[in-house]
Design an enzyme around this catalytic site. Structure first.
Site, PDB file in Angstrom:
ATOM      1  CD  GLU A 102      -2.538   3.815  -4.849  1.00  0.00           C
ATOM      2  OE1 GLU A 102      -1.358   3.448  -4.740  1.00  0.00           O
ATOM      3  OE2 GLU A 102      -3.478   3.026  -5.051  1.00  0.00           O
ATOM      4  CG  HIS A 133      -3.229  -0.163  -6.455  1.00  0.00           C
ATOM      5  ND1 HIS A 133      -3.497   0.543  -5.304  1.00  0.00           N
ATOM      6  CD2 HIS A 133      -3.436  -1.466  -6.118  1.00  0.00           C
ATOM      7  CE1 HIS A 133      -3.845  -0.278  -4.335  1.00  0.00           C
ATOM      8  NE2 HIS A 133      -3.813  -1.519  -4.814  1.00  0.00           N
ATOM      9  NE  ARG A 138      -4.414  -0.694   0.237  1.00  0.00           N
ATOM     10  CZ  ARG A 138      -4.719  -1.745  -0.534  1.00  0.00           C
ATOM     11  NH1 ARG A 138      -3.836  -2.234  -1.374  1.00  0.00           N
ATOM     12  NH2 ARG A 138      -5.916  -2.308  -0.484  1.00  0.00           N
TER      13      ARG A 138
HETATM   14  C1  GLV Z   1      -5.501  -4.446  -3.752  1.00  0.00           C
HETATM   15  O1  GLV Z   1      -4.701  -3.610  -3.529  1.00  0.00           O
HETATM   16  C2  GLV Z   1      -6.208  -5.176  -2.733  1.00  0.00           C
HETATM   17  O2  GLV Z   1      -6.067  -4.853  -1.549  1.00  0.00           O
HETATM   18  O3  GLV Z   1      -6.943  -6.100  -3.086  1.00  0.00           O
END
Ligand code: GLV
Length: 326
Positions: free
Chosen positions: A268, A286, A239
């Site tokens: 982000e 991401h 993250r």
């Molecule tokens: C993606 O970042 C998730 O947490 O599934």
């Protein structure tokens, strides 16, 4: 009357069709990233929400949406939920574990390989028409096979990355985690538990897979980067906020570590300006869980959580099951 739900971001048409068999569904057809106030306008009269990791559910939103009973996140991470506020107001949160583990571990490894072997940097060079001769050290990177793979955060995805490294590439795997794995799992992952300090100092490639929380905020900052080998690579598929992006950009500019691969960023979809210009970083938006089958499985699990809740009064993958007992 069917329960009313909001699907707060665009999702597969098949997911909307599936949800519509059970619910009165409002969607976000233009896939706008709503502000909290805009979200409330749509969520105010709803019994449930289908959310993604970019939809923030905080106490202000909850206070304005008193009918809301469940938020089903299409993500394994749920730092977009104020889970304590949800529990206090009796709102169930659910996420999508397991279905994305292997796909996300694949991507972590892809990002590690692209970073260590300077894939995007060399591709940009070629596309820019700069390649006119072979050179002995052209985009020389670091090896993956036989190297020491460090993993910070040894949940399901971390374990998947460890196995890829150990079995696929003959890597020596070390890890640090809040709690140590049991001996059988360590043996299965061929992974050795070390302190965070040893992890930082020893890893040739360090992959971050820990959940974001106030406690993990800036787990990798200037002090931690200074402990890493100058030849090391850092990969973040966890993250934004786990890495201090400004400190990382500076370390990359000054070549205090060799390279980084980043799928997630602080604030982000904005990306720190220096990360966009420094060459020794591979950047992706991401997408670690983004294979078509896995994203469909995540959407289905989030939808099934809503169906399970409204038909049977429980969730399939509840985050705060205590609200069900209450
Ligand atoms: C993606 O970042 C998730 O947490 O599934």
């Amino acid at each position: 009357m069917k329960p009313k739900i909001l699907v707060a971001r665009a999702v597969f048409p098949e997911t909307i069709a599936y949800l519509s068999q059970h619910f009165d569904v409002e969607t976000n057809p233009s896939d706008e990233a709503w502000t909290g106030a805009q979200l409330v306008e749509h969520l105010r009269d709803k019994d449930g929400a289908f959310t993604t990791g970019s939809v923030r559910i905080d106490d202000e939103v909850l206070a304005a949406c008193p009918k809301l009973k469940i938020c089903a996140n299409m993500a394994v991470g749920y730092n977009n939920f104020d889970i304590d506020a949800m529990s206090a107001r009796g709102v169930l949160g659910t996420n999508t574990p397991d279905v994305l583990t292997e796909t996300t571990a694949d991507f972590g490894f892809a990002l590690l390989m692209a970073t260590a072997r300077r894939l995007t940097e060399s591709e940009h060079y070629l596309r820019a028409g700069k390649w006119n001769k072979w050179s002995y050290d052209m985009f020389a990177g670091s090896d993956i096979h036989g190297a020491t793979l460090g993993i910070l955060g040894m949940g399901r995805i971390g374990q998947g990355i460890a196995k890829r490294g150990a079995y696929g590439f003959g890597m020596k795997v070390i890890y640090h985690n809040r709690s140590r794995l049991d001996a059988a799992m360590e043996a299965e992952c061929k992974a050795r538990y070390v302190s965070k300090e040893e992890l930082l100092k020893t890893a040739d490639h360090l992959v971050l897979v820990l959940p974001y929380s106030a406690a993990s905020h800036h787990s990798i900052g200037a002090a931690e980067l200074a402990q890493m080998k100058p030849t090391a690579t850092l990969v973040n598929i966890a993250r934004g906020g786990i890495v201090d992006d400004a400190a990382l950009a500076q370390a990359l500019c000054e070549k205090r570590i060799a390279a980084a691969g980043l799928d997630v960023f602080e604030g982000e979809p904005k990306v720190h300006a220096d990360l966009l210009t420094v060459p020794n970083v591979v950047l992706t938006p991401h997408i670690a869980s983004s294979s078509v089958p896995t994203r469909k499985a995540m959407a289905k699990l989030a939808a099934d959580n809503l169906i399970e809740f409204f038909s049977k009064g429980r969730g399939l993958t509840p985050l705060n099951p205590q609200v069900l007992k209450a």
